[in-house]
Write a protein that holds these residues in place. Structure first.
Motif, PDB file in Angstrom:
ATOM      1  N   HIS A   1       2.411   1.222  -9.931  1.00 39.92           N
ATOM      2  CA  HIS A   1       3.072   2.401 -10.493  1.00 39.92           C
ATOM      3  C   HIS A   1       3.680   3.294  -9.412  1.00 39.92           C
ATOM      4  CE1 HIS A   1       2.066   1.571 -14.666  1.00 39.92           C
ATOM      5  NE2 HIS A   1       0.924   1.083 -14.210  1.00 39.92           N
ATOM      6  N   MET A   2       3.116   3.277  -8.223  1.00 40.73           N
ATOM      7  CA  MET A   2       3.772   3.960  -7.105  1.00 40.73           C
ATOM      8  C   MET A   2       5.125   3.316  -6.813  1.00 40.73           C
ATOM      9  SD  MET A   2       0.722   4.523  -4.330  1.00 40.73           S
ATOM     10  CE  MET A   2      -0.925   4.994  -4.829  1.00 40.73           C
ATOM     11  N   GLU A   3       5.155   1.970  -6.860  1.00 39.36           N
ATOM     12  CA  GLU A   3       6.407   1.250  -6.611  1.00 39.36           C
ATOM     13  C   GLU A   3       7.447   1.585  -7.680  1.00 39.36           C
ATOM     14  OE1 GLU A   3       7.091  -0.488  -4.009  1.00 39.36           O
ATOM     15  OE2 GLU A   3       5.217  -1.270  -3.166  1.00 39.36           O
ATOM     16  N   ASP A   4       6.997   1.810  -8.916  1.00 39.10           N
ATOM     17  CA  ASP A   4       7.925   2.259  -9.962  1.00 39.10           C
ATOM     18  C   ASP A   4       8.511   3.619  -9.610  1.00 39.10           C
ATOM     19  OD1 ASP A   4       7.596   0.007 -11.514  1.00 39.10           O
ATOM     20  OD2 ASP A   4       6.189   0.923 -12.922  1.00 39.10           O
ATOM     21  N   GLU A   5       7.654   4.538  -9.166  1.00 43.05           N
ATOM     22  CA  GLU A   5       8.084   5.907  -8.868  1.00 43.05           C
ATOM     23  C   GLU A   5       9.151   5.928  -7.769  1.00 43.05           C
ATOM     24  OE1 GLU A   5       7.381   8.714 -10.322  1.00 43.05           O
ATOM     25  OE2 GLU A   5       5.864   7.977 -11.722  1.00 43.05           O
ATOM     26  N   ILE A   6       8.928   5.138  -6.720  1.00 45.52           N
ATOM     27  CA  ILE A   6       9.842   5.209  -5.579  1.00 45.52           C
ATOM     28  C   ILE A   6      11.198   4.587  -5.905  1.00 45.52           C
ATOM     29  CG2 ILE A   6       9.313   3.019  -4.395  1.00 45.52           C
ATOM     30  CD1 ILE A   6       9.110   4.709  -1.792  1.00 45.52           C
ATOM     31  N   ARG A   7      11.274   3.836  -7.000  1.00 44.02           N
ATOM     32  CA  ARG A   7      12.549   3.211  -7.394  1.00 44.02           C
ATOM     33  C   ARG A   7      13.347   4.058  -8.391  1.00 44.02           C
ATOM     34  NH1 ARG A   7       9.358  -0.454  -5.419  1.00 44.02           N
ATOM     35  NH2 ARG A   7      10.194  -2.323  -4.423  1.00 44.02           N
ATOM     36  N   ASP A   8      12.884   5.259  -8.651  1.00 45.42           N
ATOM     37  CA  ASP A   8      13.644   6.177  -9.494  1.00 45.42           C
ATOM     38  C   ASP A   8      14.993   6.457  -8.814  1.00 45.42           C
ATOM     39  OD1 ASP A   8      14.749   8.305 -10.864  1.00 45.42           O
ATOM     40  OD2 ASP A   8      12.915   9.517 -10.876  1.00 45.42           O
ATOM     41  N   PRO A   9      16.115   6.133  -9.454  1.00 41.50           N
ATOM     42  CA  PRO A   9      17.424   6.326  -8.803  1.00 41.50           C
ATOM     43  C   PRO A   9      17.739   7.791  -8.519  1.00 41.50           C
ATOM     44  CG  PRO A   9      17.696   5.741 -11.120  1.00 41.50           C
ATOM     45  CD  PRO A   9      16.247   5.558 -10.807  1.00 41.50           C
ATOM     46  N   ASN A  10      17.031   8.707  -9.173  1.00 50.48           N
ATOM     47  CA  ASN A  10      17.291  10.136  -8.970  1.00 50.48           C
ATOM     48  C   ASN A  10      16.287  10.800  -8.032  1.00 50.48           C
ATOM     49  OD1 ASN A  10      19.487  10.188 -10.879  1.00 50.48           O
ATOM     50  ND2 ASN A  10      17.952  10.062 -12.511  1.00 50.48           N
ATOM     51  N   ILE A  11      15.459  10.000  -7.377  1.00 53.92           N
ATOM     52  CA  ILE A  11      14.431  10.576  -6.520  1.00 53.92           C
ATOM     53  C   ILE A  11      15.078  11.209  -5.284  1.00 53.92           C
ATOM     54  CG2 ILE A  11      14.031   8.492  -5.128  1.00 53.92           C
ATOM     55  CD1 ILE A  11      11.013   9.091  -5.339  1.00 53.92           C
ATOM     56  N   ASN A  12      14.527  12.344  -4.863  1.00 55.52           N
ATOM     57  CA  ASN A  12      15.052  12.965  -3.651  1.00 55.52           C
ATOM     58  C   ASN A  12      14.326  12.397  -2.425  1.00 55.52           C
ATOM     59  OD1 ASN A  12      12.705  14.631  -2.899  1.00 55.52           O
ATOM     60  ND2 ASN A  12      13.228  15.878  -4.701  1.00 55.52           N
ATOM     61  N   SER A  13      14.881  12.634  -1.249  1.00 56.82           N
ATOM     62  CA  SER A  13      14.377  11.988  -0.041  1.00 56.82           C
ATOM     63  C   SER A  13      12.946  12.409   0.294  1.00 56.82           C
ATOM     64  CB  SER A  13      15.302  12.283   1.143  1.00 56.82           C
ATOM     65  OG  SER A  13      15.442  13.676   1.334  1.00 56.82           O
ATOM     66  N   ASP A  14      12.609  13.682   0.058  1.00 56.79           N
ATOM     67  CA  ASP A  14      11.245  14.141   0.349  1.00 56.79           C
ATOM     68  C   ASP A  14      10.228  13.450  -0.554  1.00 56.79           C
ATOM     69  OD1 ASP A  14      12.156  15.822   2.310  1.00 56.79           O
ATOM     70  OD2 ASP A  14      12.152  17.626   1.046  1.00 56.79           O
ATOM     71  N   GLU A  15      10.583  13.326  -1.827  1.00 53.65           N
ATOM     72  CA  GLU A  15       9.689  12.675  -2.777  1.00 53.65           C
ATOM     73  C   GLU A  15       9.562  11.185  -2.447  1.00 53.65           C
ATOM     74  OE1 GLU A  15       7.264  13.010  -6.371  1.00 53.65           O
ATOM     75  OE2 GLU A  15       8.033  14.383  -4.857  1.00 53.65           O
ATOM     76  N   ALA A  16      10.657  10.557  -2.069  1.00 51.28           N
ATOM     77  CA  ALA A  16      10.624   9.137  -1.707  1.00 51.28           C
ATOM     78  C   ALA A  16       9.735   8.899  -0.494  1.00 51.28           C
ATOM     79  CB  ALA A  16      12.030   8.628  -1.438  1.00 51.28           C
ATOM     80  N   LEU A  17       9.848   9.790   0.491  1.00 55.64           N
ATOM     81  CA  LEU A  17       9.016   9.657   1.689  1.00 55.64           C
ATOM     82  C   LEU A  17       7.543   9.817   1.336  1.00 55.64           C
ATOM     83  CD1 LEU A  17       8.752   9.325   4.726  1.00 55.64           C
ATOM     84  CD2 LEU A  17       9.130  11.794   4.959  1.00 55.64           C
ATOM     85  N   LYS A  18       7.251  10.737   0.440  1.00 54.84           N
ATOM     86  CA  LYS A  18       5.861  10.929   0.005  1.00 54.84           C
ATOM     87  C   LYS A  18       5.306   9.639  -0.596  1.00 54.84           C
ATOM     88  CE  LYS A  18       4.629  12.357  -4.010  1.00 54.84           C
ATOM     89  NZ  LYS A  18       4.392  13.113  -5.269  1.00 54.84           N
ATOM     90  N   TRP A  19       6.087   9.017  -1.483  1.00 57.95           N
ATOM     91  CA  TRP A  19       5.624   7.786  -2.121  1.00 57.95           C
ATOM     92  C   TRP A  19       5.543   6.637  -1.118  1.00 57.95           C
ATOM     93  CZ3 TRP A  19       2.893   8.117  -6.132  1.00 57.95           C
ATOM     94  CH2 TRP A  19       3.161   9.043  -7.139  1.00 57.95           C
ATOM     95  N   LYS A  20       6.493   6.586  -0.178  1.00 50.88           N
ATOM     96  CA  LYS A  20       6.460   5.528   0.837  1.00 50.88           C
ATOM     97  C   LYS A  20       5.174   5.603   1.649  1.00 50.88           C
ATOM     98  CE  LYS A  20       7.966   2.310   3.694  1.00 50.88           C
ATOM     99  NZ  LYS A  20       6.793   2.212   4.572  1.00 50.88           N
ATOM    100  N   ARG A  21       4.779   6.800   2.018  1.00 52.10           N
ATOM    101  CA  ARG A  21       3.555   6.952   2.805  1.00 52.10           C
ATOM    102  C   ARG A  21       2.307   6.644   1.976  1.00 52.10           C
ATOM    103  NH1 ARG A  21       5.519  12.106   6.509  1.00 52.10           N
ATOM    104  NH2 ARG A  21       6.512  10.797   8.097  1.00 52.10           N
ATOM    105  N   ARG A  22       2.348   6.987   0.706  1.00 56.52           N
ATOM    106  CA  ARG A  22       1.220   6.646  -0.162  1.00 56.52           C
ATOM    107  C   ARG A  22       1.124   5.132  -0.351  1.00 56.52           C
ATOM    108  NH1 ARG A  22      -0.263  10.183  -5.278  1.00 56.52           N
ATOM    109  NH2 ARG A  22      -2.026   8.795  -4.999  1.00 56.52           N
TER     110      ARG A  22
END
Length: 201
Positions: free
Chosen positions: A52-73
């Motif tokens: 489900h983390m992988e789902d979150e990071i693939r949101d096309p509208n995700i901003n860079s800060d949020e993407a980095l957060k998920w990448k580190r998680r």
């Protein structure tokens, strides 16, 4: 058979996670820590969270800060996953420590725990592909295509389960050598990742 037990535990862990369907919902492992079942449940719970983390990071509208957060998680989750796989292999190393391999015994391409790791991921693929075959908002073509994929995944689960059981039987009979190489991940190690150790200078 270990695969029967593992598949039941994986199915239960996935079902338990989706009761709340929240990445940060605390795990409630029903098995005591000293049992292999505890590690199998933990392994699949980690995999389910990471799915489900992988789902979150693939949101096309995700901003860079949020993407980095998920990448580190996800990086942290990957490390937890690897650690848990190695704990499972440690269980098998201890279980078979008194087995003397035959003279012509060979090493398998992967350890039992890494094969079980793939079985856990397959359980997740089966769960989510089955959901796709039941979607009310999907057209018949989508459902049919997903059913074909689901059938293949189920066949793959059966084949992998049989292979894992055969591997463990061969280890017990001395036909295969129980040998494990620890994963030497470099990107999380501040002494091995050049970006990390350069930043300390």
């Amino acid at each position: 058979m270990i695969s029967d037990s593992a598949n039941r535990i994986f199915e239960a862990a996935i079902k338990d996670y989706h009761v709340h369907d929240e990445i940060d919902f605390p795990i409630q492992n029903p098995y005591p820590p000293e049992r292999i079942e505890h590690l199998l449940y933990l392994k699949c719970w980690i995999d389910t969270m990471q799915w489900h983390m992988e789902d979150e990071i693939r949101d096309p509208n995700i901003n860079s800060d949020e993407a980095l957060k998920w990448k580190r998680r996800i990086d942290k989750s990957n490390q937890d996953r690897t650690d848990t796989v190695e704990y499972i292999d440690s269980y098998f190393l201890d279980k078979y420590k008194d087995i003397t391999p035959k003279a012509d015994a060979t090493v398998n391409t992967e350890s039992p725990a890494w094969a079980i790791d793939r079985l856990s991921i397959l359980a997740l693929k089966i769960y989510h592909m089955r959901l796709e075959t039941l979607r009310d908002d999907a057209d018949p073509e989508h459902k049919e295509a997903c059913q074909v994929k689901l059938d293949v995944l189920i066949e793959q689960q059966k084949d992998l389960s049989e292979s894992i059981d055969e591997l463990l039987k061969n280890i017990e009979e001395g036909k295969k050598i129980m040998k494990v190489y620890k994963q030497m991940k470099m990107y999380n190690d501040p002494n091995l990742n050049p970006v990390l150790y350069s930043s300390k200078q």
